[in-house]
Every structure is written in C-alpha cells, then in structure tokens.
Design a protein around this motif. Sequence first.
Motif, short mmCIF file in Angstrom:
data_model
loop_
_atom_site.label_atom_id
_atom_site.label_comp_id
_atom_site.label_asym_id
_atom_site.label_seq_id
_atom_site.Cartn_x
_atom_site.Cartn_y
_atom_site.Cartn_z
N THR A 169 1.64 1.94 -5.13
CA THR A 169 2.13 0.69 -4.66
C THR A 169 3.28 0.96 -3.50
O THR A 169 3.57 0.28 -2.78
CB THR A 169 3.25 0.12 -6.10
N ASN A 170 3.85 1.95 -3.85
CA ASN A 170 4.92 2.53 -2.49
C ASN A 170 3.83 2.72 -1.38
O ASN A 170 4.33 2.14 -0.24
CB ASN A 170 5.53 4.09 -2.93
N TYR A 171 2.70 3.21 -1.47
CA TYR A 171 1.71 3.22 -0.29
C TYR A 171 1.46 1.98 0.36
O TYR A 171 1.46 1.55 1.44
CB TYR A 171 0.83 4.23 -0.79
N TRP A 172 1.04 0.99 -0.68
CA TRP A 172 0.83 -0.30 -0.37
C TRP A 172 1.85 -1.12 0.33
O TRP A 172 1.83 -1.77 1.30
CB TRP A 172 0.23 -1.12 -1.51
N ALA A 173 3.20 -0.92 -0.09
CA ALA A 173 4.31 -1.35 0.50
C ALA A 173 4.68 -1.14 2.04
O ALA A 173 4.92 -1.58 2.81
CB ALA A 173 5.60 -1.13 -0.36
N ARG A 174 4.28 0.31 2.27
CA ARG A 174 4.46 0.86 3.51
C ARG A 174 3.38 0.38 4.58
O ARG A 174 3.71 -0.16 5.60
CB ARG A 174 4.25 2.11 3.53
N LEU A 175 2.32 0.08 3.89
CA LEU A 175 1.15 -0.47 4.71
C LEU A 175 1.55 -1.93 5.12
O LEU A 175 1.52 -2.48 6.17
CB LEU A 175 -0.07 -0.35 4.03
N ASP A 176 2.11 -2.55 4.23
CA ASP A 176 2.28 -4.27 4.38
C ASP A 176 3.50 -4.11 5.60
O ASP A 176 3.76 -4.77 6.39
CB ASP A 176 3.08 -4.82 3.22
N GLN A 177 4.62 -3.21 5.33
CA GLN A 177 5.74 -3.17 6.41
C GLN A 177 5.06 -3.04 7.79
O GLN A 177 5.55 -3.53 8.83
CB GLN A 177 6.86 -2.07 6.02
N LEU A 178 4.06 -2.03 7.93
CA LEU A 178 3.50 -1.70 9.32
C LEU A 178 2.79 -2.86 9.65
O LEU A 178 2.45 -3.29 10.83
CB LEU A 178 2.70 -0.31 8.98
N LEU A 179 1.89 -3.49 8.83
CA LEU A 179 1.16 -4.66 9.15
C LEU A 179 1.93 -5.71 9.60
O LEU A 179 1.41 -6.53 10.42
CB LEU A 179 0.36 -5.07 7.99
N ASP A 180 3.24 -5.91 9.28
CA ASP A 180 4.00 -6.99 9.97
C ASP A 180 4.47 -6.67 11.06
O ASP A 180 4.87 -7.47 11.95
CB ASP A 180 5.28 -7.07 8.86
N GLN A 181 4.15 -5.56 11.58
CA GLN A 181 4.71 -5.04 13.01
C GLN A 181 3.60 -6.03 14.03
O GLN A 181 2.59 -5.75 13.88
CB GLN A 181 4.44 -3.71 13.41
#
Length: 572
Positions: A298-310
């Motif tokens: 889930t920590n990895y998913w959260a980081r991907l979501d943050q990057l996808l928001d860029q």
Amino acid sequence: MDNLAPAQVIAQQTANPEYPEPVSLIPDANKPTPYPVDALPPILSDAIKAIAEFEQVPLALAGQAVLGAAGHVAQTRVDAWSHVSEKMPCTLWQLSLGASGEGKSSAYRQAFQPIDIREWKSKDAYTKALKEHDLGKAGLKGKALKEYDQTNPPPYDPTSVISGDGSFSRIMSMFVEGTSALFWNTDEGGQMLSGHSMKADNHVAVLGSLAKLWDDGKGERLRSKDNADGSGSFQGRRLSLSLMAQEVAIREVLNDPIMREQGFLPRFLFSAPESLVGGRKLSLERLDQKASDIPAITNYWARLDQLLDQPKAIIDDQINANALPVTQEAKEVWLGYWQHTEHQQARFNDYEALRPFASRAAQNTLRIATVLAFFDKRQQVDAEMMQAAYLIADHSLQEWKRYADAVVVDPATRLAQTALDWLLKESAKGKWLEFSGREWMRKGCSTGGLRNAKARDRAFTILITSNHLLKGINKEYRLNPLLLCDSLPPATFATPATSEVNQELTVATPLRPVATPLRPVATLSDNLEPVAKKSQVVANESQATNPMNASLSQESQKSQPLALANEKQAWT
C-alpha cells in the motif's frame, strides 16, 4: 516392484563397490543471478519483496513488474541524461523467461494497480464521450457529416496500457493517431517477436522502427491511401515493453543474429529466474489475506498515486520532458561501469561474445537511474541511484551471459533427463528401483511420450550408456544405487557428449541450480567510487579481490550496496 526404503536399498546394494559411476546428462549451469533488490529505494525494494511473497513469484519477476510500473509513470514526465545527445527517453524494455502459470500476470496486477484504476476510469469516460459523438452524427450525410466531423472531432483515446494481444502495426497506428505513450505488457512474447510483422522482408524494418522508438521516440508509418490505419510520421512518443516468453517459444528469436546484432534484444532488461512452480504453498490464513493488508504494497501504491498526480510533459501530443540532472559523483560511478563493460568486450575477455548486450548496459543504466530517482522524488540522479541502476543493468547482462554460456541439449537427452528425474522422485518412496519394460509402458512416466516404445528405448539407451540404469537382478532395468546416495545430487548427472559450450547466444534447457560458486568475471574501474547507502548488504556467491577498491576504509565498505559491499566482491 520392490517396496524397500532407499536406506535399505543402499545398505543392501552398495555393499558391492563395483557400480559404475553415473556421468552427466546435462552439464551443470550457473544459478540465476541474484536480483539486487536491496540496492533499490526502500519503497520499491519493500514492494518487490512483498509482491514476490504475496503472489509467490520469483523476486526477479516481481522486480521487473515494479520497475516496469515506475518506468511507465516516469517516461511521460522526465527524460534521462545522455552524454551523446543531452537527453533521451527513460523508457525501459523488459524480457522475462518463464512458463505459463509462473505468476507474471499476478505480479503485474499488483505492481500496476493504481495505474490500472485510472486507466479504467478514463476509458469509461472515453466510451461515454464516443457514444455521444456517434449519436450526434447519426443520420447525417454528405456535407453535413463532413462539417460535423470538422467541428466535432472524436474524443481522444486515453489508452496507455495494453495487456495481452497486440501488434506492432496497431502500436504504430496509435502513435500516428496521437497517442503519446504506451506500455505493452504481454505473456506471449514469443508470439509477438515471431509474429506476422516480424516475418520475412518486414523483419529488419520492424526491428529498426522499434529500435528508433526506444532511442529517441521517433517513427513513421507508410501505407497506401486506402489503408484504414493511415500513414504518418511522429516524434516525442514513448513505448515501454514487458514481454514474458517460454524458452521453447523464444529459442529461435534468441538465436536470430539480426535480433542480436541490430541491437534489438540487447535493449531489453533480461531475467530468467528459477521457477517456483511445484514448491509454492497455500494456507487457510493466506486465503484471507489481501494485498491491501500489506503496508509495503500500500505504501508503494500511495507513491505511485502521488507520481501519477504530477502533470505529464506533453505538448501537442508530444512528450517534451526535461532530463533529470545527474550529479558529478553519479557520472563518475556511471563512467566506471561504462569502462568496465567496454574493457570486457575486448578479444578473449568476458563479454566478447556479448558485445551488443554489453554496449547497451551503460545506456540502460542511465535510464534506470532516472526512473529510480524520479520514483524516489529526487531532483537529480545522485551516485546512490546510479549504483542501484548499474546493479540492475548488470543483473540483466549477467543473465544474458548465463544463457550465452549455456549449452543446447538434444531432444533425446532432454527426454532421458525427464525419465531419470521421474525415477529418482519415485525412488525416494522406495519404488521403481527395479522394473521391466512392460511395467514402464503401463505405469511409468508418460511425459513427453515416454510410454511410446521408441521414445522409451531412445531415453533408456542414453540412461544405460551413462550408467544411470543398470541390468536388473530380477527385472530388465535397475536404477544405479549410487544415485540414491545423498552425496550425489541427482540433478547433476549427464553424458560428456553434451558438455560443449555453444559460443553463440543460445537458449539452454531449463537451467538447473548447482552448488559450485559462480566464477569471477572482472573488477571495476577505479572511477567506480563507492557511495554510502544502506547498511543492509546482499552477499553474492562469488568473491574475488578487487584491487580498484583496495584503498577503501573498513567503515566505508560496510555501507556499500551489493557489488561494492566487500572489497573482494567480483562482478558475476
């Protein structure tokens, strides 16, 4: 058939020391290269381990999946630094060998979960908009229809991930139509590489176009005017590839000199992990566990979501991203690896037969380092990320070398090994220590048609010649008692006739693990300076003195990641 325990058989039969020594059917092969997971940024490293454990897939396969997802997000937002052209795409191509059921799809499902969720939502919106667009022109004809199309262009297809079936022809069409970036993930890598578009006269042209896409994101499609897909040229595109292929399916491709020498295969990050099929375990507790219950995932998913928001660096359908800066220390690390791979391509050196692959390793390192730094939210590629990147690139290079050094085993010997493996498995239960040909035809191993008389006879002739089967006391065949001794691992027996090494890049039989250590390859250049990372170190199996790092202090050696963790560490 006798039903004695193996210990009883050994006690009774090895009293006679005259049993002939079995000789190998298949030469020993090196173990798969350890995947350098602990060199990666913590969120990536922890996610790879968690996905590998949760989906019960090899660590390298989970690593390819997670790195592929990170690369897909990065390729539309940043470029990689290049000493030749200032910048280049950070696109990654990946190739994994494995059979159906290895779990690649499951690993990629976890690695791409946030990406897939957004993909589904955008496709739903696209489907609705397309339906409204089609309804708006219903009943229109001639001039009215033409005017409608000019003032109401069809909605943009947001597809960015293609899974399963696809074709290079359709990929090029999508780029011509305005798609900026794609990630193509398929378990049918052998079919994709040897499909219609790769045949005959089209072969070289297709490979050249794919290579051009990887190099700088440019390409063109030239077709007749009445072709539905149309023609056109493009630039600023990105294509990531992740292919899974079975050994048998990809054998011809790996032996294709054009695939190698033109540089198509060398662009891939290659992995051939040992299969876990047959040794995976499942429990009632595990049935109730979900990936969303595991913090590392889930920590990895959260980081991907943050990057996808860029925001993506897209202008008029073209990716126009800035290159992530590279520090001076990182350039020194990269230069050391470049010098290492360059030196090993010289005549009689370790990568002489792998020149196209070794030549691309340093370039892949720059791309990987950019992806890792972007995922870790760093504003530049530092030496720590560059070290992690060259370890991933070198893992791929060592896997290519392992396959280049492996042998090709003829089908009859392969079948004999199958029969032997089955007999040894049954002998552990005290069965099939002696048997007749008739018993074999009724109840023996049926894999590969071994109950066919001709196939059985060919396999048994090889087993008898190599002293695995002996003349039976009461029956026709008798398993050599020496095979039952714990000191002789059954997977390493074979005939000298198959021991020649094929110097060309070939696909071997399924590679078997052996206990012998990997031989050292070469030391690093003195430009490859160590950079303190994390204290956790993965111990490799081969070590050799590295004079280039002899001046390092004990304290700095303790903190080196993987290949630099020990001053005696060698590249393997």
